[in-house]
Design a protein around this motif. Sequence first.
Motif, PDB file in Angstrom:
ATOM      1  N   GLY A 233      17.393  73.011 -21.033  1.00 11.21           N
ATOM      2  CA  GLY A 233      18.774  73.450 -21.134  1.00 11.21           C
ATOM      3  C   GLY A 233      19.693  72.379 -20.589  1.00 11.21           C
ATOM      4  N   GLY A 234      20.955  72.722 -20.431  1.00 18.46           N
ATOM      5  CA  GLY A 234      21.918  71.767 -19.905  1.00 18.46           C
ATOM      6  C   GLY A 234      23.184  72.451 -19.448  1.00 18.46           C
ATOM      7  N   CYS A 235      24.142  71.657 -19.057  1.00 12.36           N
ATOM      8  CA  CYS A 235      25.423  72.172 -18.568  1.00 12.36           C
ATOM      9  C   CYS A 235      26.365  72.408 -19.747  1.00 12.36           C
ATOM     10  CB  CYS A 235      26.047  71.182 -17.592  1.00 12.36           C
ATOM     11  SG  CYS A 235      24.987  70.748 -16.204  1.00 12.36           S
ATOM     12  N   ILE A 236      27.395  73.223 -19.494  1.00 11.11           N
ATOM     13  CA  ILE A 236      28.395  73.496 -20.532  1.00 11.11           C
ATOM     14  C   ILE A 236      29.793  73.267 -19.977  1.00 11.11           C
ATOM     15  CG2 ILE A 236      27.004  75.142 -21.851  1.00 11.11           C
ATOM     16  CD1 ILE A 236      28.515  77.403 -20.402  1.00 11.11           C
ATOM     17  N   GLU A 237      30.697  72.983 -20.893  1.00  8.71           N
ATOM     18  CA  GLU A 237      32.118  72.877 -20.556  1.00  8.71           C
ATOM     19  C   GLU A 237      32.839  74.037 -21.237  1.00  8.71           C
ATOM     20  OE1 GLU A 237      36.008  70.110 -21.533  1.00  8.71           O
ATOM     21  OE2 GLU A 237      33.997  69.268 -21.815  1.00  8.71           O
ATOM     22  N   TYR A 238      33.473  74.888 -20.443  1.00  7.48           N
ATOM     23  CA  TYR A 238      34.199  76.023 -21.006  1.00  7.48           C
ATOM     24  C   TYR A 238      35.498  75.550 -21.660  1.00  7.48           C
ATOM     25  CZ  TYR A 238      31.230  79.182 -18.222  1.00  7.48           C
ATOM     26  OH  TYR A 238      30.180  79.862 -17.689  1.00  7.48           O
ATOM     27  N   PHE A 239      35.853  76.198 -22.768  1.00  2.00           N
ATOM     28  CA  PHE A 239      37.186  76.009 -23.325  1.00  2.00           C
ATOM     29  C   PHE A 239      37.570  77.320 -24.020  1.00  2.00           C
ATOM     30  CE2 PHE A 239      34.573  75.235 -26.969  1.00  2.00           C
ATOM     31  CZ  PHE A 239      35.345  75.427 -28.114  1.00  2.00           C
ATOM     32  N   GLY A 240      38.837  77.480 -24.317  1.00  5.89           N
ATOM     33  CA  GLY A 240      39.300  78.739 -24.880  1.00  5.89           C
ATOM     34  C   GLY A 240      40.109  79.489 -23.844  1.00  5.89           C
ATOM     35  N   THR A 241      39.638  80.695 -23.448  1.00  2.00           N
ATOM     36  CA  THR A 241      40.365  81.495 -22.456  1.00  2.00           C
ATOM     37  C   THR A 241      40.051  81.087 -21.021  1.00  2.00           C
ATOM     38  OG1 THR A 241      38.618  83.171 -22.533  1.00  2.00           O
ATOM     39  CG2 THR A 241      40.515  83.497 -23.983  1.00  2.00           C
ATOM     40  N   SER A 242      39.032  80.258 -20.823  1.00  2.00           N
ATOM     41  CA  SER A 242      38.716  79.762 -19.483  1.00  2.00           C
ATOM     42  C   SER A 242      38.290  78.301 -19.589  1.00  2.00           C
ATOM     43  CB  SER A 242      37.614  80.597 -18.824  1.00  2.00           C
ATOM     44  OG  SER A 242      36.430  80.591 -19.599  1.00  2.00           O
ATOM     45  N   HIS A 243      38.341  77.616 -18.446  1.00  2.00           N
ATOM     46  CA  HIS A 243      38.060  76.182 -18.443  1.00  2.00           C
ATOM     47  C   HIS A 243      37.218  75.827 -17.223  1.00  2.00           C
ATOM     48  CE1 HIS A 243      41.020  75.525 -21.671  1.00  2.00           C
ATOM     49  NE2 HIS A 243      41.727  76.471 -21.054  1.00  2.00           N
ATOM     50  N   GLY A 244      36.502  74.724 -17.330  1.00  3.03           N
ATOM     51  CA  GLY A 244      35.678  74.267 -16.216  1.00  3.03           C
ATOM     52  C   GLY A 244      34.288  73.891 -16.682  1.00  3.03           C
ATOM     53  N   ILE A 245      33.484  73.434 -15.739  1.00  2.09           N
ATOM     54  CA  ILE A 245      32.098  73.031 -16.007  1.00  2.09           C
ATOM     55  C   ILE A 245      31.167  74.029 -15.338  1.00  2.09           C
ATOM     56  CG2 ILE A 245      30.350  71.220 -15.736  1.00  2.09           C
ATOM     57  CD1 ILE A 245      32.632  70.352 -17.521  1.00  2.09           C
ATOM     58  N   TYR A 246      30.162  74.474 -16.069  1.00  3.66           N
ATOM     59  CA  TYR A 246      29.133  75.348 -15.493  1.00  3.66           C
ATOM     60  C   TYR A 246      27.815  74.590 -15.457  1.00  3.66           C
ATOM     61  CZ  TYR A 246      25.564  78.926 -15.020  1.00  3.66           C
ATOM     62  OH  TYR A 246      24.469  79.644 -14.604  1.00  3.66           O
ATOM     63  N   LYS A 247      27.228  74.518 -14.258  1.00  4.89           N
ATOM     64  CA  LYS A 247      25.937  73.856 -14.076  1.00  4.89           C
ATOM     65  C   LYS A 247      24.896  74.908 -13.699  1.00  4.89           C
ATOM     66  CE  LYS A 247      27.678  69.314 -12.736  1.00  4.89           C
ATOM     67  NZ  LYS A 247      27.518  68.154 -11.819  1.00  4.89           N
ATOM     68  N   PRO A 248      23.963  75.185 -14.583  1.00  7.60           N
ATOM     69  CA  PRO A 248      22.914  76.165 -14.259  1.00  7.60           C
ATOM     70  C   PRO A 248      21.925  75.600 -13.247  1.00  7.60           C
ATOM     71  CG  PRO A 248      22.489  75.180 -16.392  1.00  7.60           C
ATOM     72  CD  PRO A 248      23.812  74.627 -15.928  1.00  7.60           C
ATOM     73  N   VAL A 249      20.974  76.420 -12.859  1.00 10.04           N
ATOM     74  CA  VAL A 249      19.965  76.037 -11.868  1.00 10.04           C
ATOM     75  C   VAL A 249      19.260  74.759 -12.304  1.00 10.04           C
ATOM     76  CG1 VAL A 249      17.792  76.741 -10.787  1.00 10.04           C
ATOM     77  CG2 VAL A 249      19.600  78.421 -11.160  1.00 10.04           C
TER      78      VAL A 249
END
Length: 796
Positions: free
Chosen positions: A115-131
């Motif tokens: 898997g990997g990290c995601i960058e939110y866009f749309g109604t929310s923003h930011g970077i999500y880093k999973p375990v």
Amino acid sequence: MATVPISVVMPVYNGAKHIKECLESILCQSFHDFELLIVDDGSTDNTCEIIQTYNDQRIRLIRNHHDYITSSNLLLIQARGKYIARMDSDDIMMPDRLRTQYEYMEAHPNVDVLGGCIEYFGTSHGIYKPVPGDISLYDLMDGCCVVHPTAFIRRSSFKPHHLRYRKENIYAEDYGLWAEAVYCGIRIRNLDTVVTRYRTSNAQVTNVKKQEQQMASNTIHSWIASKIVRDIVEETPSYVKPTNGKALTAIVPCYNEGEELENTLVSIRNTVGQHVSIMVVDDCSCDSFDYKQIALKHNACYVRNTKRIGPAGSKEKGVRLCNTDYFIIFDAHMRFYQKDWHQMIIDELNNDQRQILCCQTKVLSKQDGAVIEKNSAHAYGAYLHMMIDTLIPAVRWNCNPHKETLDRGVIPCVLGASYASSVSFWKEIKGLEGLLGYGCEEPYLSIKAWLSGGKCKLLGNIVVGHIYKENSCSLRGYSTYMYNHLLISETLFPISLQCKANMAARNQGLQYFNHATTLLKEHKRRIASLKRHYTKNFNMAKIDWIMNMNNIISKEAQCLLEAGYKRTSDILRHAEDATKELHHYGLRNGLAGIALLFGLYYKCSGDKLYVGKARNIIHDAQIQNEQEGLPLSFDSGIMGVGWVLSYFVEIDILSSYETKAFLLQVDNIVNIINPILVQNIEMICDMAIYCYSRLGCCKRKQLEHGLSNHFISALRKACRNWRGSSDYARLSYQKQLAIDIMSLYNKTSWCTMTADLKDIYKLPAYLPKDEAYWDFGMDGYIGYGINILTTKLRLS
């Protein structure tokens, strides 16, 4: 069927709005050799028409009726690639996603899903880093650890296990897939790189199907919990009989320790040679090191778990397989210095086998491959911290140079990943049985050692270096970490401390608390068995004594006492002046609070003048109650006065004989009320505080009380009714605690600890130097004085 390096797979349902943007991001990847397999899930808009406008031979479109799970499984079946890259139709691939994940998987053939990290866009923003790192069932107990549109799957790894999305997990189907995959031995990791831009909107499943998704997740949590518990049971062997001619075995659990396991074994052999047996318990390591060969090279027994069971399970397994009378447990990143440390441990255990020993810890770290000693406060073992600000029980290093140990090395709690005992004592107290994953090993053992009549001891002349790691996989899995705290509470604590521990856990995160309670339910038969054993064989009433013993060590308590006790004469002078002006008998801001202060001062100093003053206040309160009546409330009325009387009996300031008549008066006044009809939750709290303190004291002291069964039953029902209400949620934790305790009342197993005013009021720990700024009451100098005096009582 011809294969390609990568199959990008994507289900789509009515995705016309965003499908073009998504397709562009896939077709423009820097890695070109892939097929794009799309299953249309019965769209009713022009999604398929948009897809068909692309004249790209890599696109393969399959139409299906509207059945999302079937469509998702069809993608897995039809994919031809060596790897399967999952994508959602409203998200955007980062330009190098396929290249990045492909190259990683080619370089790491033992990884099955990436898997990997995601960058939110749309109604929310930011970077999500999973375990990060390898995912275990313990990680998945906290929630889904792989973001679905980042998953990159080695198809050959999935195929033998026939892994598929399940309809019963709809809306959390990916979570269920990863859980099942991990249980089958599939190795899942996450890259610390953003690979997908993840669109958020009010129309996404997480929002539209939130309740259904939560229900599916709860089912998956229960399934994961059952597998964790099952693995522990299956991996835990029976005890073996001592057959080794040696006296001591060093048990070293490890998981992906790399070169540090060998460094630890070398350090052991360099200091004690072959005088100690060594057992390495490998918790399913999956890195490139041959731990079996490393163990055998240093004449160590090697045991490998078939499933990951965590540090606690591995240590329990090691002790059960130990064929010497004594053992010591080390982490696999330790250093040793003395040549005869093993003999000191053997001599100590020969002298007394019913104790848990720990060594003096030297804090180390590793920088650029070099081991260095960190500047840290010198510690003398540890003590337990039982406050609401963290999970209960918490453990703290004892860095108090004024109270290194209780008596000749005896300490409240062991700590430091190097503890020793006899196999017989471990078996008697049931070692680490019941714990899952990581956490709470030392407090669990220490509390049980004391309750069973044993002890804990620091061997300060044995120094063991411990390399503390910042990002250890063993330290993850907060749900199981919280479960371990709740297990201790459930099996060893009285009801009042159980309720406090539950409240502390809820405060740390309701989601984790719910997951932890799921684990408790799955393990309920074993927990019930442990509780029966402890109740039968331990002196459970010693928990109060254990709490006080830990207070003696506490540096915070020492500092509070040193700063405040010298001010008690001034506090008493102010209180005596206040008695001349006050005419109400409230506990928070009245004469009952002053009576409590005087009584505590007598208990600490032996000055009978002040117990006389306390008696006079109580006597006057009784007369006023008989003549005019006192208000009913706890803060300003009869229930607060009754609490003070009950507390005086509890700690032997006044006798039960001289307080009996007045306490029965209070009981009879309270009995008149029907709690079911009371609409004010504050009054329910007042009754709960008085009653749980009164009933607990009477049970411990074997005294009679005047509270009727009808009233107690009605109060218990009322407390249960109020729990979970919005009014309950707005209460202070002390009042919530009172309602929780009374909601669990029964005549048999229900018990509480000695009453503590800190469980009712937040007592001040500071008082201004200038007396002109002193406030009266529990929020002022009366509360400060009581805080100081109760602290002194505990420390003495």
